[in-house]
Design an enzyme around this catalytic site. Structure first.
Site, PDB file in Angstrom:
ATOM      1  N   GLU A 159     152.699  58.814  98.539  1.00 49.30           N
ATOM      2  CA  GLU A 159     152.260  60.170  98.903  1.00 49.30           C
ATOM      3  C   GLU A 159     151.300  60.825  97.901  1.00 49.30           C
ATOM      4  O   GLU A 159     151.496  61.967  97.493  1.00 49.30           O
ATOM      5  CB  GLU A 159     153.479  61.094  99.102  1.00 49.30           C
ATOM      6  CG  GLU A 159     154.475  60.560 100.116  1.00 49.30           C
ATOM      7  CD  GLU A 159     155.703  61.450 100.281  1.00 49.30           C
ATOM      8  OE1 GLU A 159     155.867  62.403  99.511  1.00 49.30           O
ATOM      9  OE2 GLU A 159     156.500  61.178 101.201  1.00 49.30           O
ATOM     10  N   GLU A 264     159.063  53.690 107.004  1.00 50.29           N
ATOM     11  CA  GLU A 264     160.177  54.657 107.001  1.00 50.29           C
ATOM     12  C   GLU A 264     160.389  55.237 108.396  1.00 50.29           C
ATOM     13  O   GLU A 264     160.665  56.436 108.552  1.00 50.29           O
ATOM     14  CB  GLU A 264     159.900  55.789 105.992  1.00 50.29           C
ATOM     15  CG  GLU A 264     159.606  55.291 104.597  1.00 50.29           C
ATOM     16  CD  GLU A 264     159.443  56.407 103.560  1.00 50.29           C
ATOM     17  OE1 GLU A 264     159.798  57.566 103.835  1.00 50.29           O
ATOM     18  OE2 GLU A 264     158.931  56.097 102.468  1.00 50.29           O
TER      19      GLU A 264
END
Ligand code: XIL
Length: 352
Positions: A159, A264
């Site tokens: 991220e 995910e």
């Protein structure tokens, strides 16, 4: 012997009578015993919670049956594995690795560098640029070295971008400069040259600016000889996301030529945070359809690029969504009791 032959003949007769109108003889036993890992041509996995893994037989059983890749949901994050400057806590992550070894399945490492899950010794760290670089390098290399030969691949940085495609300002970028992402990959590669190194990110399905930023970074890494082998697409998505966006996310990432990991996956049904929402057949069907689109699109990638699909935990009750957003939700392919949901069928449909 005679008895067996008689039994065989009568079973065959029953099957022939029952199924004479159909071309295919159904074999419910075989269908029921297969897990995703047997049906899928690429690795299928889940992230795992180590205390559940240690304590719940039902949890263990479904993992044994369904998956051939596992990720630690939290146990390899810096806050868990490196709780103070000179202490590493390996126990939980080692437990996962031992469990995976006993099943001969893959372990994907998550995550070496992230702006969340930081222990206070990092957030409060006082030091000049060289001291920060040392902290950063030492953390990456100690963790990668510890798991060398056991962990096949790493989310090296997680991220790093904002949704608008600019680099996120984090404790790492502030102390190490904007090129810290590249150096994280170099340090990890030096510690384990055999490990596959991934850049992991969310939002590819709704932000074209982020997709572009990630692909530009990969192009830049390739031009500079920075080792990068794969892209992780988190895919924390929801039932209202359009098929076109989901397909675009996966195909744009694949244009890099790197391995792609849907890393995910979960599909929320309650983005609106409705506290009284109940799960209906209609919602379940929408969710199943989204799972199908994602899996089908992924399955169509070239085999060498299909690193696998990982759901973010196993059953709905285990999902981070309920506790993080404090709402009823059912994002995963298994229900609270680890029964297969329509979403599971959606995955199977996507694989066919
Ligand atoms: C989440 C875990 O699921 C939670 O248990 C924890 O409290 C916070 O982190 N993106 C990521 C994951 O890369 O590491 C996050 O996991 C979910 C969002």
């Amino acid at each position: 012997m005679k008895k067996n032959i008689l039994l065989y003949l009568s079973v065959t007769a029953i099957i022939t009578i029952c199924c004479s109108k159909h071309e295919v003889i159904p074999d419910p036993v075989v269908v029921e015993t297969k897990g995703l890992k047997e049906v899928s041509p690429f690795p299928f996995g889940a992230s795992l919670n180590i205390s559940l893994l240690k304590s719940r037989v039902l949890y263990q059983n479904v993992i044994r049956k369904e998956f051939n890749s596992v990720t630690a949901e939290n146990a390899m994050k810096i806050g868990s594995i490196h709780p103070s400057e000179n202490t590493y806590y390996w126990d939980d992550a080692d437990y996962l690795v031992t469990f995976a070894k006993s099943l001969n399945i893959r372990v994907h490492g998550h995550t070496l560098i992230w702006h969340n899950s930081l222990p206070s010794w990092v957030t409060g760290f006082q030091g000049d640029a060289a001291a920060w670089e040392d902290l950063f390098k030492t953390h990456i290399q100690t963790v990668v070295t510890h798991f060398k030969g056991s962990v096949t691949s790493w989310d090296v940085v997680n991220e790093a971008f904002n949704d608008d495609g600019t680099l996120r300002s984090t404790i790492w970028s502030q102390h190490l400069g904007n090129d810290y992402v590249a150096r994280a990959f170099q340090y990890a590669h030096l510690a384990d040259p055999d490990a596959l190194l991934f850049y992991n990110e969310y939002g590819h399905e709704y932000s074209s600016a982020k997709r572009t930023a990630v692909n530009n970074m990969v192009a830049d890494f390739k031009a500079r000889g920075i080792p990068v082998h794969g892209l992780g697409l988190q895919m924390h998505t929801n039932q209202n996301q359009t098929d076109a966006n989901l397909i675009e996310a996966i195909s744009t990432a694949a244009q890099t030529g790197l391995k792609i990991h849907i890393s995910e996956l979960d599909i929320s049904l309650n983005q609106a945070n409705n506290q009284s929402l109940v799960l209906t057949d209609a919602l379940s069907a929408l969710q199943a359809a989204k799972y199908k689109v994602i899996v089908k699109t992924f399955a169509a990638l070239p085999a060498a690029q299909r690193y696998g699909i990982t759901t973010w935990n196993v059953g709905d009750a285990d999902s981070w969504i309920r506790s993080t957003y404090n709402r009823p939700d059912w994002p995963l392919p298994f229900d609270d009791n680890y029964n297969r949901k329509p979403a599971y069928q959606g995955i199977l449909d996507g694989l066919n």
